[in-house]
Write an enzyme that holds these catalytic residues in place. Structure first.
Site, PDB file in Angstrom:
ATOM      1  N   THR A  33      38.992  29.714  41.239  1.00 36.20           N
ATOM      2  CA  THR A  33      37.569  29.485  41.043  1.00 36.20           C
ATOM      3  C   THR A  33      36.968  30.708  40.368  1.00 36.20           C
ATOM      4  O   THR A  33      37.697  31.518  39.797  1.00 36.20           O
ATOM      5  CB  THR A  33      36.894  29.116  42.383  1.00 36.20           C
ATOM      6  OG1 THR A  33      35.539  28.738  42.150  1.00 36.20           O
ATOM      7  CG2 THR A  33      36.929  30.267  43.387  1.00 36.20           C
ATOM      8  N   ASN A  34      35.669  30.839  40.346  1.00 32.51           N
ATOM      9  CA  ASN A  34      35.019  31.968  39.677  1.00 32.51           C
ATOM     10  C   ASN A  34      33.727  32.317  40.393  1.00 32.51           C
ATOM     11  O   ASN A  34      33.359  31.682  41.379  1.00 32.51           O
ATOM     12  CB  ASN A  34      34.787  31.636  38.195  1.00 32.51           C
ATOM     13  CG  ASN A  34      33.864  30.445  38.024  1.00 32.51           C
ATOM     14  OD1 ASN A  34      32.684  30.504  38.347  1.00 32.51           O
ATOM     15  ND2 ASN A  34      34.416  29.323  37.547  1.00 32.51           N
ATOM     16  N   ARG A  35      33.020  33.317  39.875  1.00 34.66           N
ATOM     17  CA  ARG A  35      31.884  33.904  40.593  1.00 34.66           C
ATOM     18  C   ARG A  35      30.546  33.232  40.299  1.00 34.66           C
ATOM     19  O   ARG A  35      29.507  33.776  40.655  1.00 34.66           O
ATOM     20  CB  ARG A  35      31.764  35.382  40.246  1.00 34.66           C
ATOM     21  CG  ARG A  35      32.892  36.236  40.767  1.00 34.66           C
ATOM     22  CD  ARG A  35      32.546  37.696  40.498  1.00 34.66           C
ATOM     23  NE  ARG A  35      33.651  38.594  40.764  1.00 34.66           N
ATOM     24  CZ  ARG A  35      33.965  39.029  41.981  1.00 34.66           C
ATOM     25  NH1 ARG A  35      33.263  38.633  43.016  1.00 34.66           N
ATOM     26  NH2 ARG A  35      34.979  39.851  42.141  1.00 34.66           N
ATOM     27  N   ALA A  99      30.119  26.797  35.324  1.00 39.66           N
ATOM     28  CA  ALA A  99      31.214  27.685  34.921  1.00 39.66           C
ATOM     29  C   ALA A  99      32.509  26.937  35.226  1.00 39.66           C
ATOM     30  O   ALA A  99      33.084  27.065  36.310  1.00 39.66           O
ATOM     31  CB  ALA A  99      31.133  28.995  35.673  1.00 39.66           C
TER      32      ALA A  99
END
Ligand code: CTP
Ligand code: CA
Length: 226
Positions: A33-35, A99
């Site tokens: 995943t990402n921020r 995102a």
């Protein structure tokens, strides 16, 4: 003073918004995943609804509350996000701020991957579909206004402009993520389209959302077909 808008310029308009990260499973307990916090996309969905639009918010995992008046569809993976976004069409405007993970693992393990004498596993990655490019492609369901985002750490305008043409969308909102954007309440963005580039001063994500939605309303009024 409490300002109650007497005119809701997006009444009768339909909008789809993507927000947050995606989560790409590796096995039942792990993922990529990402921020992304989802805050900017949620603020845009809220502002669209305040202006009278019928809004579907397709959200990755964020933990944020659903904005008032917004119809929210929760997803995890990019594939699920793409399906939910396409299912929300037709729409007058699409704002794809999520995102999206660029890659997912080729084969999700059915059980938890264990440590072992063979050393760490090698994860084979494959590229996810580009949701924005798909929505922006010509076709009967293409929204009249398709807006993407570009989060960059260098060469913001050049990268944003390259994405505008590569993805075939109408506007790109670019932001420099080299400092303090993720999870923050403030943001400084540029708006890139075929007419040129505008730089907007640093302001709250709520104010950016309201300014963007005002521009969306103007654009849909000018190009109205019905
Ligand atoms: N996007 C998308 N689907 C993807 C990847 C990106 O819809 N699989 C959308 C994002 O929601 C955003 C825009 O495309 O609106 C730009 O995303 P970004 O990650 O900046 O672009 P990429 O084409 O993935 O390029 P990069 O290599 O810079 O990550
Ligand atoms: Ca990307």
């Amino acid at each position: 003073a409490l300002l109650i808008p007497s005119v809701r310029p997006l009444s009768g308009r339909r909008a789809v918004v993507t927000a947050g990260p995606t989560f790409e499973a590796i096995d039942p307990v792990r993922g990529l995943t990402n921020r992304s916090s989802g805050k900017q996309g949620y603020a845009i969905a809220a502002a669209l609804a305040e202006m009278g639009a019928t809004v579907t918010l397709v959200s990755g995992p964020t933990g944020l509350p659903t904005p008032r008046g917004v119809d929210r569809v929760d997803v995890e993976s990019a594939i699920q996000m793409q399906a939910a976004t396409v299912a929300a069409l037709p729409a007058d405007v699409a704002v794809l701020s999520a995102a999206v993970a660029d890659w997912r693992v080729d084969t999700v393990a059915g059980g938890k991957i264990k440590k072992g004498p063979g050393g760490p596993p090698t994860l084979a990655l494959i590229e996810n579909p580009d949701i924005l490019a798909g929505i922006a492609a010509p076709g009967p369901d293409r929204p009249r206004l398709v807006i993407g985002f570009a989060a960059e750490t260098t060469d913001l305008e050049a990268n944003a402009r390259a994405k505008l043409s590569r993805k075939g969308c109408d506007w790109i909102v670019g932001n420099d993520v080299s400092d303090d954007v993720f999870g923050s309440d403030g943001n400084a963005v540029i708006l890139v389209n075929r007419a040129g580039t505008e730089s907007w001063p640093r302001q709250s994500k709520a104010d950016i959302a309201r300014a963007l939605v005002a521009r969306i309303a103007d654009h849909l009024a000018i190009t109205a077909t019905g």
